[in-house]
Design a protein around this motif. Structure first.
Motif, PDB file in Angstrom:
ATOM      1  N   GLU A   1      -9.670   6.770  -3.811  1.00 44.96           N
ATOM      2  CA  GLU A   1      -8.677   6.207  -4.716  1.00 44.96           C
ATOM      3  C   GLU A   1      -7.515   5.670  -3.888  1.00 44.96           C
ATOM      4  O   GLU A   1      -6.941   6.390  -3.080  1.00 44.96           O
ATOM      5  CB  GLU A   1      -8.169   7.278  -5.688  1.00 44.96           C
ATOM      6  N   HIS A   2      -7.218   4.414  -4.103  1.00 43.66           N
ATOM      7  CA  HIS A   2      -6.134   3.783  -3.356  1.00 43.66           C
ATOM      8  C   HIS A   2      -4.977   3.511  -4.296  1.00 43.66           C
ATOM      9  O   HIS A   2      -5.162   3.098  -5.430  1.00 43.66           O
ATOM     10  CB  HIS A   2      -6.630   2.500  -2.683  1.00 43.66           C
ATOM     11  N   ARG A   3      -3.781   3.742  -3.786  1.00 41.95           N
ATOM     12  CA  ARG A   3      -2.574   3.560  -4.575  1.00 41.95           C
ATOM     13  C   ARG A   3      -1.797   2.384  -3.996  1.00 41.95           C
ATOM     14  O   ARG A   3      -1.728   2.204  -2.787  1.00 41.95           O
ATOM     15  CB  ARG A   3      -1.741   4.832  -4.570  1.00 41.95           C
ATOM     16  N   LEU A   4      -1.252   1.601  -4.887  1.00 39.92           N
ATOM     17  CA  LEU A   4      -0.474   0.430  -4.508  1.00 39.92           C
ATOM     18  C   LEU A   4       0.828   0.433  -5.296  1.00 39.92           C
ATOM     19  O   LEU A   4       0.865   0.863  -6.447  1.00 39.92           O
ATOM     20  CB  LEU A   4      -1.232  -0.859  -4.836  1.00 39.92           C
ATOM     21  N   ARG A   5       1.871  -0.056  -4.670  1.00 42.60           N
ATOM     22  CA  ARG A   5       3.107  -0.288  -5.402  1.00 42.60           C
ATOM     23  C   ARG A   5       3.112  -1.766  -5.755  1.00 42.60           C
ATOM     24  O   ARG A   5       3.014  -2.634  -4.870  1.00 42.60           O
ATOM     25  CB  ARG A   5       4.324   0.051  -4.562  1.00 42.60           C
ATOM     26  N   VAL A   6       3.227  -2.044  -7.026  1.00 41.43           N
ATOM     27  CA  VAL A   6       3.294  -3.415  -7.513  1.00 41.43           C
ATOM     28  C   VAL A   6       4.662  -3.600  -8.149  1.00 41.43           C
ATOM     29  O   VAL A   6       5.045  -2.838  -9.039  1.00 41.43           O
ATOM     30  CB  VAL A   6       2.169  -3.695  -8.539  1.00 41.43           C
ATOM     31  N   ASP A   7       5.400  -4.569  -7.654  1.00 42.24           N
ATOM     32  CA  ASP A   7       6.703  -4.889  -8.233  1.00 42.24           C
ATOM     33  C   ASP A   7       6.538  -6.083  -9.158  1.00 42.24           C
ATOM     34  O   ASP A   7       5.967  -7.110  -8.761  1.00 42.24           O
ATOM     35  CB  ASP A   7       7.726  -5.227  -7.149  1.00 42.24           C
TER      36      ASP A   7
ATOM     37  N   GLY B   1     -10.787 -13.093  -9.888  1.00 41.81           N
ATOM     38  CA  GLY B   1     -11.758 -12.865 -10.955  1.00 41.81           C
ATOM     39  C   GLY B   1     -12.277 -11.453 -11.079  1.00 41.81           C
ATOM     40  O   GLY B   1     -13.128 -11.189 -11.929  1.00 41.81           O
ATOM     41  N   GLN B   2     -11.796 -10.528 -10.255  1.00 46.28           N
ATOM     42  CA  GLN B   2     -12.263  -9.145 -10.326  1.00 46.28           C
ATOM     43  C   GLN B   2     -11.079  -8.195 -10.401  1.00 46.28           C
ATOM     44  O   GLN B   2     -10.031  -8.442  -9.799  1.00 46.28           O
ATOM     45  CB  GLN B   2     -13.110  -8.793  -9.107  1.00 46.28           C
ATOM     46  N   ARG B   3     -11.284  -7.090 -11.086  1.00 46.70           N
ATOM     47  CA  ARG B   3     -10.228  -6.092 -11.232  1.00 46.70           C
ATOM     48  C   ARG B   3      -9.848  -5.539  -9.863  1.00 46.70           C
ATOM     49  O   ARG B   3     -10.698  -5.140  -9.086  1.00 46.70           O
ATOM     50  CB  ARG B   3     -10.719  -4.956 -12.114  1.00 46.70           C
ATOM     51  N   LEU B   4      -8.543  -5.528  -9.588  1.00 46.84           N
ATOM     52  CA  LEU B   4      -8.047  -4.890  -8.381  1.00 46.84           C
ATOM     53  C   LEU B   4      -7.382  -3.563  -8.711  1.00 46.84           C
ATOM     54  O   LEU B   4      -7.635  -2.556  -8.068  1.00 46.84           O
ATOM     55  CB  LEU B   4      -7.054  -5.782  -7.629  1.00 46.84           C
ATOM     56  N   ALA B   5      -6.523  -3.546  -9.733  1.00 40.58           N
ATOM     57  CA  ALA B   5      -5.774  -2.326 -10.024  1.00 40.58           C
ATOM     58  C   ALA B   5      -5.291  -2.333 -11.466  1.00 40.58           C
ATOM     59  O   ALA B   5      -5.217  -3.376 -12.111  1.00 40.58           O
ATOM     60  CB  ALA B   5      -4.574  -2.217  -9.085  1.00 40.58           C
ATOM     61  N   SER B   6      -4.957  -1.143 -11.942  1.00 40.02           N
ATOM     62  CA  SER B   6      -4.283  -1.002 -13.228  1.00 40.02           C
ATOM     63  C   SER B   6      -3.127  -0.050 -13.020  1.00 40.02           C
ATOM     64  O   SER B   6      -3.161   0.803 -12.134  1.00 40.02           O
ATOM     65  CB  SER B   6      -5.242  -0.486 -14.296  1.00 40.02           C
ATOM     66  N   GLY B   7      -2.092  -0.223 -13.828  1.00 40.60           N
ATOM     67  CA  GLY B   7      -0.924   0.622 -13.646  1.00 40.60           C
ATOM     68  C   GLY B   7      -0.190   0.877 -14.938  1.00 40.60           C
ATOM     69  O   GLY B   7      -0.303   0.121 -15.899  1.00 40.60           O
TER      70      GLY B   7
ATOM     71  N   PRO C   1       0.826  -1.214   0.000  1.00 39.49           N
ATOM     72  CA  PRO C   1       0.000   0.000   0.000  1.00 39.49           C
ATOM     73  C   PRO C   1       0.861   1.265   0.000  1.00 39.49           C
ATOM     74  O   PRO C   1       1.953   1.293   0.569  1.00 39.49           O
ATOM     75  CB  PRO C   1      -0.813  -0.120   1.285  1.00 39.49           C
ATOM     76  N   LEU C   2       0.359   2.298  -0.650  1.00 41.72           N
ATOM     77  CA  LEU C   2       0.980   3.627  -0.671  1.00 41.72           C
ATOM     78  C   LEU C   2      -0.026   4.626  -0.095  1.00 41.72           C
ATOM     79  O   LEU C   2      -1.211   4.301   0.027  1.00 41.72           O
ATOM     80  CB  LEU C   2       1.343   4.017  -2.103  1.00 41.72           C
ATOM     81  N   PRO C   3       0.409   5.840   0.255  1.00 40.10           N
ATOM     82  CA  PRO C   3      -0.549   6.845   0.727  1.00 40.10           C
ATOM     83  C   PRO C   3      -1.683   7.011  -0.290  1.00 40.10           C
ATOM     84  O   PRO C   3      -1.447   7.075  -1.495  1.00 40.10           O
ATOM     85  CB  PRO C   3       0.294   8.120   0.832  1.00 40.10           C
TER      86      PRO C   3
ATOM     87  N   THR D   1      -6.397   1.929  -7.634  1.00 39.13           N
ATOM     88  CA  THR D   1      -7.610   1.137  -7.543  1.00 39.13           C
ATOM     89  C   THR D   1      -8.672   2.017  -6.895  1.00 39.13           C
ATOM     90  O   THR D   1      -8.350   2.908  -6.109  1.00 39.13           O
ATOM     91  CB  THR D   1      -7.388  -0.168  -6.744  1.00 39.13           C
ATOM     92  N   THR D   2      -9.897   1.792  -7.244  1.00 40.41           N
ATOM     93  CA  THR D   2     -10.974   2.597  -6.676  1.00 40.41           C
ATOM     94  C   THR D   2     -11.463   1.984  -5.369  1.00 40.41           C
ATOM     95  O   THR D   2     -11.221   0.803  -5.098  1.00 40.41           O
ATOM     96  CB  THR D   2     -12.167   2.683  -7.647  1.00 40.41           C
ATOM     97  N   LEU D   3     -12.145   2.782  -4.594  1.00 43.56           N
ATOM     98  CA  LEU D   3     -12.753   2.290  -3.362  1.00 43.56           C
ATOM     99  C   LEU D   3     -13.704   1.133  -3.680  1.00 43.56           C
ATOM    100  O   LEU D   3     -13.727   0.128  -2.978  1.00 43.56           O
ATOM    101  CB  LEU D   3     -13.497   3.423  -2.647  1.00 43.56           C
ATOM    102  N   PHE D   4     -14.458   1.261  -4.751  1.00 43.98           N
ATOM    103  CA  PHE D   4     -15.404   0.230  -5.161  1.00 43.98           C
ATOM    104  C   PHE D   4     -14.687  -1.091  -5.443  1.00 43.98           C
ATOM    105  O   PHE D   4     -15.112  -2.145  -4.970  1.00 43.98           O
ATOM    106  CB  PHE D   4     -16.174   0.710  -6.403  1.00 43.98           C
ATOM    107  N   ASP D   5     -13.589  -1.043  -6.208  1.00 43.61           N
ATOM    108  CA  ASP D   5     -12.845  -2.272  -6.521  1.00 43.61           C
ATOM    109  C   ASP D   5     -12.262  -2.909  -5.256  1.00 43.61           C
ATOM    110  O   ASP D   5     -12.276  -4.123  -5.092  1.00 43.61           O
ATOM    111  CB  ASP D   5     -11.715  -1.982  -7.508  1.00 43.61           C
ATOM    112  N   LEU D   6     -11.774  -2.073  -4.357  1.00 43.23           N
ATOM    113  CA  LEU D   6     -11.184  -2.577  -3.116  1.00 43.23           C
ATOM    114  C   LEU D   6     -12.240  -3.208  -2.212  1.00 43.23           C
ATOM    115  O   LEU D   6     -12.041  -4.296  -1.663  1.00 43.23           O
ATOM    116  CB  LEU D   6     -10.460  -1.442  -2.399  1.00 43.23           C
ATOM    117  N   VAL D   7     -13.392  -2.559  -2.078  1.00 44.00           N
ATOM    118  CA  VAL D   7     -14.486  -3.103  -1.258  1.00 44.00           C
ATOM    119  C   VAL D   7     -14.963  -4.425  -1.847  1.00 44.00           C
ATOM    120  O   VAL D   7     -15.219  -5.383  -1.111  1.00 44.00           O
ATOM    121  CB  VAL D   7     -15.637  -2.083  -1.119  1.00 44.00           C
TER     122      VAL D   7
END
Length: 159
Positions: free
Chosen positions: A40-46, A70-76, A33-35, A98-104
């Motif tokens: 809108e939630h930000r993630l660092r994906v390596d 099976g569901q979208r979590l994030a795009s980058g 997780p990032l700030p 990722t959006t709040l909706f996708d995270l929920v």
């Protein structure tokens, strides 16, 4: 006619450069997780890029979509440059949203499963520097795969 013939030779040259090349492997290394904000939630994906070929690639960016269970979590997207050495690998960090909706949706789905699981699908493009274009990739994995990799040889028990 000369232009058409030159163009055809140019295109066929690129096709022959790709002939016999194995695809670049892309593996999910880490999600952190990032700030973020409330919506809108930000993630660092390596991502680990592994090159099984005998030529290096100059990468000047990538984009991808990450689906979990099976569901979208994030795009980058990333415009970070990297050299993928011949017969080598490199880890590329990407900031995703990722959006709040996708995270929920992910949390609700995870909480309603009798046996929670983690299955992912990663798909996207690696952009190559110069006139080389791009390479598409797709990778699927799961927590079952991880447990299998951590198991001792010849057994199904984790180390």
């Amino acid at each position: 006619i000369l232009r058409a013939a030159t163009g055809a030779a140019f295109v066929s040259g690129f096709a022959s450069l790709a002939a016999g090349r194995e695809p670049i492997e892309v593996n999910l290394v880490q999600i952190a997780p990032l700030p973020s904000t409330a919506f809108e939630h930000r993630l660092r994906v390596d991502l680990r890029l592994r090159n099984p070929n005998d030529r290096a690639y100059e990468i000047d960016g990538l984009r991808f979509v990450l689906d979990v269970n099976g569901q979208r979590l994030a795009s980058g997207v990333s415009s970070e440059s990297a050299t993928l050495p011949r017969l080598g690998e490199v880890v590329v960090p990407v900031t995703t949203t990722t959006t709040l909706f996708d995270l929920v949706n992910q949390i609700v789905r995870f909480g309603t499963e009798e046996q929670p699981r983690f299955e992912y699908r990663l798909r996207g493009k690696i952009f190559l520097a110069g006139l080389w274009g791009s390479l598409s990739f797709e990778r699927e994995g799961s927590d079952t795969d991880l447990r299998r990799r951590l198991a001792k040889p010849g057994t199904s028990e984790p180390r």
